[in-house]
Design an enzyme around this catalytic site. Structure first.
Site, PDB file in Angstrom:
ATOM      1  N   ARG A  23      -0.904   4.247   5.839  1.00 29.87           N
ATOM      2  CA  ARG A  23      -1.439   5.196   6.835  1.00 29.87           C
ATOM      3  C   ARG A  23      -0.888   6.620   6.645  1.00 29.87           C
ATOM      4  NH1 ARG A  23      -1.787   2.095  12.731  1.00 29.87           N
ATOM      5  NH2 ARG A  23      -3.046   0.333  12.035  1.00 29.87           N
TER       6      ARG A  23
ATOM      7  N   ASN B  24      -1.947   0.428   1.980  1.00 27.10           N
ATOM      8  CA  ASN B  24      -2.596  -0.242   3.104  1.00 27.10           C
ATOM      9  C   ASN B  24      -3.185   0.811   4.035  1.00 27.10           C
ATOM     10  OD1 ASN B  24      -3.028  -2.613   5.014  1.00 27.10           O
ATOM     11  ND2 ASN B  24      -1.765  -1.276   6.294  1.00 27.10           N
ATOM     12  N   GLU B  25      -4.460   0.667   4.325  1.00 29.87           N
ATOM     13  CA  GLU B  25      -5.140   1.559   5.271  1.00 29.87           C
ATOM     14  C   GLU B  25      -4.923   3.025   4.912  1.00 29.87           C
ATOM     15  OE1 GLU B  25      -3.826   0.292   9.144  1.00 29.87           O
ATOM     16  OE2 GLU B  25      -4.829  -1.646   8.972  1.00 29.87           O
ATOM     17  N   ASN B  26      -5.124   3.327   3.624  1.00 32.68           N
ATOM     18  CA  ASN B  26      -4.931   4.694   3.150  1.00 32.68           C
ATOM     19  C   ASN B  26      -6.079   5.625   3.531  1.00 32.68           C
ATOM     20  OD1 ASN B  26      -3.717   2.724   0.771  1.00 32.68           O
ATOM     21  ND2 ASN B  26      -2.342   4.352   1.422  1.00 32.68           N
TER      22      ASN B  26
END
Length: 820
Positions: free
Chosen positions: A389, A425-427
């Site tokens: 994130r 993750n969730e970039n």
């Protein structure tokens, strides 16, 4: 670039091995002191102190390692968790047995920035909370031993001082926007290591095997530590099979000790293959001798090959394997990230007993202890770096990501369990920087992908939820939360098939939903009538909020265990009939702390686990067992449901989760018949009965059979037929006493004294006296401020052999008390 068609594999992790004439290692667990604040300087931790000296800080507390600065405040409902510096100090008796040897501190992980001092001399620093690092303290120790204070003040001991810091820093990963607590402290083991002058830093063992499993090959390389530049030595490499028989040995003279040295290539005929059902491990031992001293490092490896078939399933050793997975955070009640080896072993064993054969380690590289257990128990692993994130930072940020990826791969290279290196993750989630440039994120993702294959071309790369980068990595997981953040769970298959068609190598990481342990519902699926279907299953910005936005189960549902077992049951049923599916990983095995969920039923907790934060299984644990395990089991839903309700004479459903062929149900001594298990019959694979309960007490028993094996389970509960009105008061009473520990329970009742079984208000426990509430555990029974589950809540109290007054209050109701 390797071909995805067939991938060969097996690997290693740095670990110091204690043996005769080899480097010696000891965990530094005791005799530590800690202060959670910053000091003016390191001298404040080591300056001479006399009795009653007012300049000595009075706030040092005695602790043992591993230790987490946020063991309690991460889930304290009334504060933001501490993010800042903390100091540790101890004194070492340093006695290196090797002439010209080295003294090392080997950190298995510390968060998030670490500075290390011998007395007042800084000997090393590290940035990154989850990878291992080693600091050579030899020269600083020898210099300190020559000072007057060594014998006069410290009486022959060497003062070791360590500063850790988990302060918010935008140029450091992971982002503080991440949905997990960024812990601080020495929360993994710290080792004092003595080595000879020449020692082994790492070995890299790469086993491969042909498609037929007949011809194995093992390439062994080593990286040595030679600060004195000896530049010569003798290497011995031994290979032992899973039965303990040595099958190969070579000796090799080394004329250079720099770089990664190729020691040997072994051929192994018909190697025993490592698999999830039969995790057989070979042993590679490397000895480096220089002069009279030897350095030994031993690793366990596995021969196996895997393949993610293009537009198809996952294959292990030439056979299809459906990856039945979950996720793991390093997080536990009462200790935060400082899980002991025993705790980690308990957790991984619970996963294996649930039938798991795959774990995604989210969202950072984890303890070597966990990886070793995955190797020995047969659990395949997706491990990832904490680029999670927030967007993409600058040069310092990117350099840390490269360094952590390198460390993760090199340190865990030999583990046969690891098949995927996660790059992020969730970039696609912005927030930390004024600029959010998708193209720059793509460029950096490609850089990490290439770096991963340069370091280790035997494994694949992966990410979850960043659609604009899904073409870069080898294996991609989109966001599918059918029945929680979007849509209804009966859409799971259609949504998954649509996403599967968008990528060559598909995996489904993260699915499920929250459940408040102990909360149950007679009509859990009623909430689905309000949810709009056909809009996909991905979670989007704001979906985790309990306020505003579109109707969704995550906001409008009852968070009952009754609902979540239906969701899990449906997903698992559907996955049995997806022949192209590589597999999935349910999010998450155990409830864990997060700073971005203050309004949850247990504040600051992500409650998507199938076990609570203290290992207590929820009802959903047994749903997975019924699909994923072979050892006969049976479980009646409702062990934590003391009161069911409905009309007198109304038929109620009893669900039984079992992997047996058939089961027979008895209610109050009467048989309701036997039923055959049918995986495609929902719910509970057809093992459900409609039953009329007695008003008041009821007993339910089931006997399940699998060939000649018989297993059984039973529950007891009260059936309430009276209708309750608005909550009018609370009743607080002691319900259990075990030694000095009492359990108290609060119930909300109406003006007629009938328990309000749908009450979900928050209650706050308090106490006056010399005892203490056992709270800040992040569990439904270990939190002083918690939502009710079916009109009740419990907490334990340690009396400390004193009289205590316990209180409980809830908005709009009169506070009540009880004396203990």
């Amino acid at each position: 670039m390797m071909k995805l068609k067939t991938v060969f594999f097996s690997l290693i992790c740095l670990c110091f091995f204690s043996a005769a004439n080899a480097q010696q290692s000891a965990r530094l667990t005791g005799n530590w002191e800690f202060v959670r604040m910053d000091l003016g300087g390191v001298w404040e931790a080591v300056r001479p102190v006399g009795k009653g000296n007012p300049e000595e800080m009075p706030v040092w507390e005695k602790v043992s390692l591993p230790h987490c600065m946020n063991a309690r405040d991460a889930v304290d409902p009334d504060v933001n968790y501490y993010q800042g510096p903390g100091w540790y100090r101890t004194q070492l008796a340093v006695n290196n047995p090797y002439t010209g040897g080295r003294v090392l501190l080997h950190f298995e992980g510390a968060g998030q920035k670490t500075d290390v001092y011998i007395h007042t001399v800084k000997v090393g620093s590290h940035v990154g909370g989850y990878d291992e690092f080693t600091i050579d303290i030899t020269d600083a120790v020898e210099a300190f031993k020559r000072t007057d204070v060594f014998n006069k003040q410290f009486r022959g001991k060497v003062p070791l001082v360590i500063r850790t810091d988990n302060s918010r820093d935008l140029e450091m990963i992971p982002s503080s926007l991440s949905d997990f607590t960024v812990y601080g402290g020495l929360y993994r083991y710290l080792n004092l290591v003595y080595t000879p002058a020449v020692s082994i830093d790492k070995i890299f063992a790469l086993p491969t095997v042909d498609n037929a499993g007949k011809l194995g090959k093992l390439v062994v390389k080593a990286r040595l530590y030679d600060p004195a530049k000896k530049n010569s030595g003798n290497a011995t490499v031994r290979l032992t099979d899973p039965g303990g028989k040595m099958i190969a040995q070579i000796n090799k003279e080394l004329s250079s000790l720099s770089g990664d040295l190729l020691l040997n290539e072994f051929s192994v005929r018909s190697p025993v293959l490592w698999s999830t059902d039969n995790p057989k491990l070979y042993t590679v031992s490397v000895t480096i001798k220089n002069g009279n001293d030897s350095s030994v490092l031993t690793e366990r490896i596995g021969f196996r090959h895997f393949e993610f078939v293009k537009k198809g399933p996952f294959m292990l050793n030439g056979k299809r394997l459906l990856l039945n997975g979950t996720h793991r955070h390093e997080d536990h009640a009462g200790v935060g990230a400082a899980m002991t080896e025993e705790m980690i072993r308990t957790e991984i064993k619970l996963m294996k007993d649930m039938g798991v054969n795959f774990i995604r380690l989210g969202h950072y590289q984890q303890s070597r202890i966990a990886l070793n257990l995955c190797d020995s128990l047969g659990l395949l692993v997706w491990e990832e770096i904490p680029w999670c994130r927030g967007g993409l930072g600058g040069d310092i940020y990117k350099e840390q990501a490269r360094r952590m990826l390198t460390n993760m791969i090199e340190q865990h290279y030999n583990h046969p369990s690891v098949i995927l290196w996660g790059l992020g993750n969730e970039n696609d989630w912005p927030g930390d920087f004024p600029e959010f440039d998708q193209q720059k994120i793509r460029v950096f993702m490609k850089e990490l992908h290439d770096l991963s294959h340069k370091l280790d071309d035997s494994r694949l790369t992966s990410i979850r939820r960043c659609d604009f980068c899904k073409d870069i990595v080898d294996v991609y997981s989109p966001s599918i939360w059918a029945g929680w953040y979007r849509g209804v769970y009966t859409e799971y298959r259609s949504i998954t098939e649509a996403e599967y068609g968008k990528t060559d190598h598909f995996f489904h990481a993260e699915w499920g939903g929250d459940s408040h342990a102990g909360r149950h519902s007679e009509n859990p699926d009623n909430q689905l009538q309000k949810i709009r279907t056909g809009n996909g299953g991905d979670e989007r910005a704001g979906d985790a909020s309990l306020f505003g936005g579109n109707a969704r189960v995550s906001k409008d549902g009852d968070w009952s265990e009754s609902y979540i077992v239906n969701l899990f049951d449906w997903h698992l049923k559907e996955q049995q009939n997806m022949p192209w599916l590589t597999g999935s990983a349910q999010w998450v095995f155990k409830d864990f702390a997060t700073p971005i969920r203050p309004d949850n039923p247990v504040p600051y907790m992500n409650q998507k686990g199938v076990v609570e934060r203290d290992f207590t299984p929820k009802e959903s644990y047994y749903v997975f067992q019924s699909y994923w395990t072979t050892k006969p089991m049976v479980h009646i839903y409702g062990h934590s449901w003391p009161v069911r309700w409905g009309d007198e004479g109304e038929a109620k459903t009893v669900k039984v989760y079992s992997n047996c062929d058939e089961a027979e149900l008895w209610v109050n001594g009467k048989s309701y018949g036997a039923k055959k298990r049918n995986v495609q019959s929902f719910p509970a694979a057809g093992l459900h009965w409609d039953v009329v309960f007695n008003k008041g007490d009821n007993s339910v028993k089931v006997i399940a059979k699998q060939k000649k094996v018989q297993v059984e389970d039973s529950v007891h509960f009260r059936y309430e037929t009276e209708k309750w009105g608005k909550p009018a008061k609370m009743i607080l009473e002691k319900v259990k006493q075990e030694g000095d520990i009492a359990t108290v329970e609060v119930k909300l009742v109406d003006d007629k004294g009938i328990q309000c079984l749908d009450a979900a208000a928050f209650v706050r426990f308090g106490m006056i006296g010399d005892g203490e509430l056992i709270d800040d555990l992040g569990t439904s029974s270990g939190s002083r401020y918690v939502q009710l589950y079916n009109g009740r809540a419990v907490i334990r109290v340690k009396a400390n052999n004193a009289v205590n007054k316990i209180s409980v209050k809830s908005e709009g109701l009169k506070t009540v008390f009880i004396d203990l």
